[in-house]
Scaffold this motif. Structure first.
Motif, PDB file in Angstrom:
ATOM      1  N   HIS A  71       8.887   7.441  -1.358  1.00 52.89           N
ATOM      2  CA  HIS A  71       8.522   6.529  -2.434  1.00 52.89           C
ATOM      3  C   HIS A  71      10.028   6.641  -3.334  1.00 52.89           C
ATOM      4  O   HIS A  71      10.249   5.523  -3.694  1.00 52.89           O
ATOM      5  CB  HIS A  71       7.336   6.672  -3.208  1.00 52.89           C
ATOM      6  CG  HIS A  71       6.136   6.235  -2.447  1.00 52.89           C
ATOM      7  ND1 HIS A  71       5.692   4.984  -2.330  1.00 52.89           N
ATOM      8  CD2 HIS A  71       5.152   7.032  -1.486  1.00 52.89           C
ATOM      9  CE1 HIS A  71       4.662   4.662  -1.560  1.00 52.89           C
ATOM     10  NE2 HIS A  71       4.046   5.881  -1.167  1.00 52.89           N
ATOM     11  N   ALA A  72      10.535   7.567  -3.593  1.00 52.36           N
ATOM     12  CA  ALA A  72      11.813   7.590  -4.245  1.00 52.36           C
ATOM     13  C   ALA A  72      12.915   6.810  -3.537  1.00 52.36           C
ATOM     14  O   ALA A  72      13.462   6.124  -4.055  1.00 52.36           O
ATOM     15  CB  ALA A  72      12.136   9.232  -4.624  1.00 52.36           C
ATOM     16  N   LYS A  74      12.342   4.401  -1.327  1.00 53.33           N
ATOM     17  CA  LYS A  74      11.979   3.176  -1.423  1.00 53.33           C
ATOM     18  C   LYS A  74      12.392   2.224  -2.748  1.00 53.33           C
ATOM     19  O   LYS A  74      12.949   1.368  -2.486  1.00 53.33           O
ATOM     20  CB  LYS A  74      10.518   2.995  -1.168  1.00 53.33           C
ATOM     21  CG  LYS A  74       9.906   1.483  -1.291  1.00 53.33           C
ATOM     22  CD  LYS A  74       8.481   1.642  -1.370  1.00 53.33           C
ATOM     23  CE  LYS A  74       7.682   2.122  -2.327  1.00 53.33           C
ATOM     24  NZ  LYS A  74       7.030   1.250  -3.405  1.00 53.33           N
ATOM     25  N   ARG A  75      12.260   3.175  -3.892  1.00 51.77           N
ATOM     26  CA  ARG A  75      12.979   2.674  -5.075  1.00 51.77           C
ATOM     27  C   ARG A  75      14.337   2.408  -4.846  1.00 51.77           C
ATOM     28  O   ARG A  75      14.804   1.513  -5.521  1.00 51.77           O
ATOM     29  CB  ARG A  75      12.402   3.497  -6.187  1.00 51.77           C
ATOM     30  CG  ARG A  75      10.730   3.329  -6.552  1.00 51.77           C
ATOM     31  CD  ARG A  75      10.536   4.205  -7.865  1.00 51.77           C
ATOM     32  NE  ARG A  75      10.612   5.437  -7.678  1.00 51.77           N
ATOM     33  CZ  ARG A  75       9.836   6.333  -7.195  1.00 51.77           C
ATOM     34  NH1 ARG A  75       8.576   6.150  -6.761  1.00 51.77           N
ATOM     35  NH2 ARG A  75      10.221   7.646  -7.415  1.00 51.77           N
ATOM     36  N   GLU A  80      15.561  -0.203  -7.672  1.00 55.38           N
ATOM     37  CA  GLU A  80      14.563   0.137  -8.816  1.00 55.38           C
ATOM     38  C   GLU A  80      15.183   1.361  -9.254  1.00 55.38           C
ATOM     39  O   GLU A  80      15.737   2.171  -8.709  1.00 55.38           O
ATOM     40  CB  GLU A  80      13.242   0.102  -8.730  1.00 55.38           C
ATOM     41  CG  GLU A  80      12.650  -1.218  -8.098  1.00 55.38           C
ATOM     42  CD  GLU A  80      11.144  -1.007  -7.488  1.00 55.38           C
ATOM     43  OE1 GLU A  80      10.672   0.051  -7.913  1.00 55.38           O
ATOM     44  OE2 GLU A  80      10.778  -1.988  -7.027  1.00 55.38           O
ATOM     45  N   ALA A  82      15.125   4.960 -10.156  1.00 52.80           N
ATOM     46  CA  ALA A  82      14.076   6.166  -9.514  1.00 52.80           C
ATOM     47  C   ALA A  82      13.299   6.877 -10.555  1.00 52.80           C
ATOM     48  O   ALA A  82      13.874   7.063 -11.862  1.00 52.80           O
ATOM     49  CB  ALA A  82      14.739   7.011  -8.662  1.00 52.80           C
TER      50      ALA A  82
END
Length: 82
Positions: A71-72, A74-75, A80, A82
């Motif tokens: 997910h990190a 993905k950010r 986005e 992190a």
């Protein structure tokens, strides 16, 4: 053996990135539509992801830490903070 893309798993797809929880291989996998740039590849390696040519995916063992790391990444991919 079937590739990761051909088997149904827990999957999140966003902007050219597929995040797969592959229960069969016990791996969390990141499949990018385009080759990640050098910075993102460095982040993948720093987060224990390894490229699997056979699976066509960056992957690591399916653990809570592995999912959090995915997910990190993905950010990062989405730009986005992190």
């Amino acid at each position: 053996s079937e590739s990761a893309a051909a088997v149904e798993h827990e999957t999140i797809e966003v902007d050219g990135l597929r995040l797969v929880g592959n229960k069969i291989l016990d791996r969390v996998q990141l499949i990018f539509s385009d080759k990640p740039d050098a910075e993102l590849r460095a982040a993948l390696k720093a987060n224990a992801f390894r490229w699997s040519p056979r699976e066509g995916a960056w992957q690591r063992k399916y653990t809570r830490n592995g999912v959090n790391a995915a997910h990190a990444i993905k950010r990062l991919w989405l730009g986005e903070v992190a």
